[in-house]
Design a protein around this motif. Structure first.
Motif, PDB file in Angstrom:
ATOM      1  N   ASP A 116       0.974  -1.360  -0.127  1.00 35.50           N
ATOM      2  CA  ASP A 116      -0.030  -0.114  -0.108  1.00 35.50           C
ATOM      3  C   ASP A 116       0.947   1.248  -0.093  1.00 35.50           C
ATOM      4  O   ASP A 116       0.224   2.415   0.236  1.00 35.50           O
ATOM      5  CB  ASP A 116      -1.157  -0.068   1.123  1.00 35.50           C
ATOM      6  CG  ASP A 116      -0.221  -0.208   2.491  1.00 35.50           C
ATOM      7  OD1 ASP A 116       1.057  -0.316   2.665  1.00 35.50           O
ATOM      8  OD2 ASP A 116      -0.830  -0.024   3.604  1.00 35.50           O
ATOM      9  N   THR A 120      -6.007   1.227  -1.786  1.00 36.83           N
ATOM     10  CA  THR A 120      -5.584  -0.234  -1.458  1.00 36.83           C
ATOM     11  C   THR A 120      -6.305  -0.669  -0.246  1.00 36.83           C
ATOM     12  O   THR A 120      -6.461  -1.989  -0.087  1.00 36.83           O
ATOM     13  CB  THR A 120      -4.062  -0.387  -1.052  1.00 36.83           C
ATOM     14  OG1 THR A 120      -3.438   0.640  -0.112  1.00 36.83           O
ATOM     15  CG2 THR A 120      -3.293  -0.131  -2.428  1.00 36.83           C
ATOM     16  N   LYS A 163      -4.147  -4.537  -0.661  1.00 38.63           N
ATOM     17  CA  LYS A 163      -2.840  -4.501  -1.274  1.00 38.63           C
ATOM     18  C   LYS A 163      -2.296  -5.135  -2.424  1.00 38.63           C
ATOM     19  O   LYS A 163      -2.987  -6.249  -2.672  1.00 38.63           O
ATOM     20  CB  LYS A 163      -1.631  -4.850  -0.078  1.00 38.63           C
ATOM     21  CG  LYS A 163      -2.008  -3.836   1.129  1.00 38.63           C
ATOM     22  CD  LYS A 163      -1.017  -4.476   2.484  1.00 38.63           C
ATOM     23  CE  LYS A 163      -1.375  -3.540   3.615  1.00 38.63           C
ATOM     24  NZ  LYS A 163      -0.559  -4.033   4.775  1.00 38.63           N
ATOM     25  N   SER A 178      -8.861  -7.402   0.989  1.00 41.51           N
ATOM     26  CA  SER A 178      -9.657  -6.184   0.622  1.00 41.51           C
ATOM     27  C   SER A 178     -10.975  -5.990   1.205  1.00 41.51           C
ATOM     28  O   SER A 178     -11.461  -7.042   1.609  1.00 41.51           O
ATOM     29  CB  SER A 178      -9.569  -6.243  -1.127  1.00 41.51           C
ATOM     30  OG  SER A 178     -10.804  -6.914  -1.192  1.00 41.51           O
TER      31      SER A 178
END
Lengths: 57, 302
Positions: free
Chosen positions: B189, B229, B234, B293
């Motif tokens: 990130d 992100t 990421k 995520s």
């Protein structure tokens, strides 16, 4: 170093076992891109595929 | 069975980027296989000796979506994740998802037909930009300067798509920009490099011969990378930004899941392949949790 020939203009292209299948090689003569399709038993090239519609970043 | 030392690079062509990544992974002691989709994947062989990680580098969007879904279902950790590739290959989803986490997206409308474009103009005004939902290297993107240009665009479109099957499209406000845009390369990130892509053309992709000029990574870039992100997970991304020369305001343009770096790396000097290999090595050591995520997972094939 062994050589093969450009599939378009026949210019010599150096070959090596260090290349990977799928690697793209440009001809120093005419610029045609080739794809390495075989390395193991004999070194073979094919014309690299043209740009396709869904290719990109 | 998962082999903890094995990594697959899934790709369409073995370009300089993938060659560099493979070499960098080999230097860290990984056992690296390259899977070229066009040459076929032996699924039986794959399932008998699953890799710990699959690195997605497919040039083809369709391959990236399908292969990442299949690899995810098979078990390995997939980088970038299938969920993030779904977002990155869809410009509408990017706008919808990222506006929810304070990323400075450009004002947009979604057009499901030509009437929607006419309606969008009423609030966005001229000039504005029409973008296909999924396209790369600036293809199919049109800047519409006035109503005459719009009618010309409609006429050209109608000749190849009278039934409007190629909709929906993204309609965006046009941001007056200087002769550059900004590419921020993100690993994990964190931005590892930022550079301007200079070009007199309003589209500045390096593919379209944009010239590369390294710039400092600002706090604003870091914040945008963190927010993007946080939403898509990421991974390894190229975030494109533009700067309004009148206000200095930075706008998010798009995030790419498969950024090219061979040309730009040679100029800015940051070895992106080494950075990717370091990131993969960290993940292999730390485990798979770090790539989660906020996107709802979907394994639907396209």
């Amino acid at each position: 170093m062994e050589k093969t020939n450009c599939l378009v203009c026949a210019e010599a292209i150096s070959t090596s076992k260090e290349y990977f299948t799928g690697e793209i090689l440009s001809c120093g003569g005419c610029g045609q891109e080739h794809e390495v399709v075989q390395v193991a038993s004999s070194f073979q090239l094919a014309l690299a595929p043209e740009l396709e519609e869904d290719w990109g970043e | 069975m998962i082999s903890s030392n094995k990594i697959i690079i899934s790709t369409t062509l073995f370009r300089p980027e993938e060659i560099q990544i493979k070499a960098a992974l080999l230097r860290r002691g990984f056992n690296v296989d390259v899977c070229l989709t066009r040459q076929g994947i032996s699924w039986e062989k794959l399932m008998a000796n699953l890799p710990a990680i699959v690195l997605m580098r497919n040039l083809s969007h369709r391959e990236a979506l399908n292969n990442s879904a299949m690899y995810t279902a098979a078990g390995p950790l997939v980088i970038n994740s299938h969920a993030s590739i779904q977002i990155c290959t869809n410009k509408v989803l990017q706008s919808v998802e990222l506006q929810r986490v304070n990323v400075p997206i450009i004002d947009y409308r979604v057009a499901f037909n030509s009437d929607d474009i006419r309606n969008a103009v009423e609030t966005l005004g001229y000039p504005f930009v029409i973008k296909p939902i999924s396209a790369s290297w600036g293809r199919g993107i049109a800047r519409i300067l006035n109503s005459e240009a719009l009618e010309t665009w409609f006429a050209a479109r109608e000749s190849v798509d009278a039934s409007e099957k190629s909709y929906p499209l993204l309609v965006q406000r046009y941001i007056e920009k200087s002769d550059f845009d900004i590419r921020v390369v993100v690993i994990g990130d964190i931005p590892v490099v930022a550079f301007k892509r200079n070009s007199a053309h309003w589209k500045t992709n390096t593919h379209l011969n944009g010239k590369v000029e390294p710039i400092a990574i600002t706090d604003e870039f870091k914040e945008i990378a963190k927010n993007v992100t946080r939403k898509i997970g990421k991974g390894f991304y190229g975030i494109d930004l533009i700067e309004d020369p009148n206000t200095g305001k930075i706008f998010f343009c798009e995030v790419n899941h498969n950024p090219e770096f061979a040309k730009s790396s040679a100029i800015h000097g940051v070895d992106i392949a080494e950075c990717i290999a370091d990131y993969v090595y960290e993940i292999a050591v730390e485990g798979i949790q770090s790539t989660k995520s906020e996107i709802r997972p979907s394994l639907a094939l396209v």
